[in-house]
Design a protein around this motif. Structure first.
Motif, mmCIF file in Angstrom:
data_model
loop_
_atom_site.group_PDB
_atom_site.id
_atom_site.type_symbol
_atom_site.label_atom_id
_atom_site.label_comp_id
_atom_site.label_asym_id
_atom_site.label_seq_id
_atom_site.Cartn_x
_atom_site.Cartn_y
_atom_site.Cartn_z
ATOM 1 N N PRO A 59 52.755 52.166 34.881
ATOM 2 C CA PRO A 59 51.363 51.765 35.086
ATOM 3 C C PRO A 59 50.555 52.837 35.826
ATOM 4 O O PRO A 59 51.107 53.806 36.352
ATOM 5 C CB PRO A 59 51.489 50.500 35.950
ATOM 6 C CG PRO A 59 52.895 50.018 35.725
ATOM 7 C CD PRO A 59 53.704 51.271 35.529
ATOM 8 N N THR A 60 49.245 52.654 35.846
ATOM 9 C CA THR A 60 48.389 53.482 36.697
ATOM 10 C C THR A 60 48.946 53.499 38.118
ATOM 11 O O THR A 60 49.349 52.457 38.645
ATOM 12 C CB THR A 60 46.957 52.913 36.725
ATOM 13 O OG1 THR A 60 46.363 53.072 35.439
ATOM 14 C CG2 THR A 60 46.092 53.623 37.763
ATOM 15 N N TYR A 61 48.964 54.670 38.735
ATOM 16 C CA TYR A 61 49.425 54.757 40.121
ATOM 17 C C TYR A 61 48.556 53.852 40.992
ATOM 18 O O TYR A 61 47.329 53.984 41.017
ATOM 19 C CB TYR A 61 49.344 56.202 40.615
ATOM 20 C CG TYR A 61 49.835 56.391 42.040
ATOM 21 C CD1 TYR A 61 51.197 56.460 42.303
ATOM 22 C CD2 TYR A 61 48.950 56.476 43.092
ATOM 23 C CE1 TYR A 61 51.660 56.622 43.598
ATOM 24 C CE2 TYR A 61 49.393 56.640 44.397
ATOM 25 C CZ TYR A 61 50.753 56.707 44.648
ATOM 26 O OH TYR A 61 51.215 56.864 45.944
ATOM 27 N N GLY A 62 49.199 52.918 41.671
ATOM 28 C CA GLY A 62 48.475 51.960 42.498
ATOM 29 C C GLY A 62 48.154 50.667 41.785
ATOM 30 O O GLY A 62 47.642 49.730 42.401
ATOM 31 N N GLY A 63 48.452 50.580 40.499
ATOM 32 C CA GLY A 63 48.174 49.361 39.749
ATOM 33 C C GLY A 63 49.202 48.266 39.965
ATOM 34 O O GLY A 63 48.935 47.092 39.733
#
Length: 513
Positions: free
Chosen positions: A199-203
């Motif tokens: 996933p998106t980093y921080g998602g």
């Protein structure tokens, strides 16, 4: 529906539907997968800990709620069991990161993603094998023995998350969680014919994920289908105030995008072929399956153009400075003083704290971890910090800029996931640089923090799975799922069904007798 072999070969979404219709129960699913684990593990070694009693208790609790009509509002995957990479802490279940230095450690708390799985009523089957502290590209660097690829047990499943990928590919679990620092979900996905998503980093919250390289690590789904991945990512995604890198944003509508993609209409979708991640250096069968998949995207209406990201050629070198630098910092805490392994100095050596720490780290860490700690410590040392670590971070910025420019032209970028199919166990153990090259196509997404996915693209000429990678802009994970699901549907038609269902699993045949 009670036949073990039939149950475990359903997708996670199909298993969830069977629970909802009353055709099966969560307990039946857990029992079926525990039977496969018992039959398959002597050949696969995907699990470090099997939490059968806990999983059955969790399943019974869910079934009791289901009987009372108290499961309304739970996620679609409620009741479906799942395996967890042993890099993610689980309260009351031994968590080792596949390292001797954490042997026997039982966490007193759950990671955020584990809390979400439990709240969703998803039983935890156990903890899966990995390269020690997620450092490796083959799952041969575990302190507890290598994991084997279920397509050919003489070959690696990829790393570091080979345990999760092999568990899903071998029907030991319908779903798993992994961590992806430089491709450790996607690269095993490519080599085992599974779907892997970073996933998106921080998602997805990293709270409770044992840190390897904190600016790169990301928890994500391992599954057999694109829809299953979407449904799981929606369960584990979302903001977490306990994770300082967590993004305060709604969870993207990924399952809806996957279901839309299954209609196989990609008109209006723009796809970019990454010039620097193709051509020379890729196994012929890998390149052939990639080109066939791109043609299928075009046949479904997608506009395909070549896109250049010229700084990606420096990504591998930058990663292998940034990652070990963060490793050397994060692993400094494992010193024998507070928890985990403690080795006292040999007789005749002064019994000091410093000597105890040295003895503990010498005995507790494997060769690959030591190699990366030394490399990272050197890169961060006085006189070298600016020349090495500082320069690598500048390259990282250039990689991000390349991706941003590319996404001004296209919706998603695509490439092969791994340069080759699964190689033989032991084949690259004496050549770390050759091992590192396996992550050449996956590392850029980690440096840039963008979401990325690998899906099975068919089988190479050697009969082994090939992965197809899609990359989307930050925070737009949903953009991955429509073209991925469309391509998955088209490939199933070409290969006469899902690739994962064609695997010759001897343990399933024995269970069916």
């Amino acid at each position: 529906m009670s036949d073990t072999t039939q149950l475990v070969q359903l997708s996670a979404a199909e298993q969830a539907a069977a629970i909802k219709s009353g055709d099966t129960s969560s307990r039946e699913l857990v029992e079926a997968h525990l039977a496969v684990i018992e039959a398959a593990e002597p050949q696969i070694n995907a699990f470090l800990q099997v939490s059968g009693d806990e999983a059955l208790a969790q399943a019974d609790a869910f079934d009791a709620k289901q009987a009372k009509g108290e499961t309304e509002g739970l996620p679609e995957l409620a009741g479906v069991p799942i395996a967890i990479k042993d890099m993610i802490v689980t309260k009351g279940i031994v968590t080792t990161a596949a390292s001797k230095i954490l042997e026997g450690w039982v966490p007193p708390y759950d990671a955020t993603v584990i809390e979400k799985l439990k709240a969703a009523g998803m039983p935890l089957l156990g903890k899966t094998n990995l390269d020690e502290f997620a450092q490796g590209s083959s799952t041969e660097h575990s302190a507890y023995g290598p994991t084997h690829n279920p397509w050919d047990t003489t070959r690696v499943p990829g790393g570091s998350g080979g345990g999760s990928a092999s568990a899903v590919a071998s029907f030991e679990a319908p779903l798993a969680l992994g961590t992806d620092t430089g491709g450790s979900i996607r690269q095993p996905g490519s080599l085992t014919g599974t779907v892997g998503v970073k996933p998106t980093y921080g998602g997805v919250s990293r709270f409770g994920a044992i840190a390897m390289a904190s600016s790169l690590d990301q928890i994500g789904p391992v599954a057999r289908t694109v829809l299953d991945s979407a449904l799981l990512q929606e369960v584990i995604g979302g903001y977490d105030e306990r994770d300082s890198t967590s993004i305060p944003m709604p969870v993207p509508p990924m399952a809806a995008a996957a279901r839309e993609g299954a209609k196989r209409d990609l008109h209006g979708v723009k796809v970019g072929l990454i010039k620097e991640l193709g051509g020379d250096g890729y196994q012929p069968g890998v390149q052939a399956r990639f080109e066939e998949a791109v043609q299928l995207l075009q046949d479904m209406g997608a506009e395909v153009v070549e896109v250049s990201c010229p700084r990606l050629e420096y990504a591998l070198g930058a990663y292998y400075i940034i990652m070990p630098s963060e490793v050397s910092s994060n692993l400094a805490r494992y010193d024998g003083m507070r928890y985990g392994l403690r080795i006292m100095p040999a007789d005749g050596v002064p019994q000091t704290a410093a000597n105890m720490m040295a003895a503990t780290r010498e005995a507790g860490f494997g060769d690959e971890v030591k190699r990366r700690i030394i490399l990272g410590t050197y890169a961060l040392s006085a006189g070298y910090y600016d020349a090495w670590y500082g320069s690598a971070q500048k390259v990282r910025t250039l990689v991000i800029e390349d991706f941003n420019k590319a996404f001004e032209q296209v919706d998603v970028l695509v490439s092969p996931t791994s340069p080759s199919t699964a190689f033989k166990l032991g084949e690259k153990m004496d050549d770390p640089l050759a091992m590192y090259m396996n992550d050449i196509a996956t590392i850029p997404a980690n440096l840039a923090g963008t979401p990325a996915m690998s899906i099975p693209a068919g089988l190479s000429d050697d009969g082994l799975p090939v992965g197809f990678q899609l990359i989307a802009p930050q925070k737009r994970d949903d953009l991955l799922y429509k073209p991925a699901a469309a391509l998955e549907a088209a490939l199933e038609e070409r290969w006469n069904g899902p690739i994962w269902r064609s695997m010759n699993a001897s343990w399933l045949k024995n269970l069916a007798k």
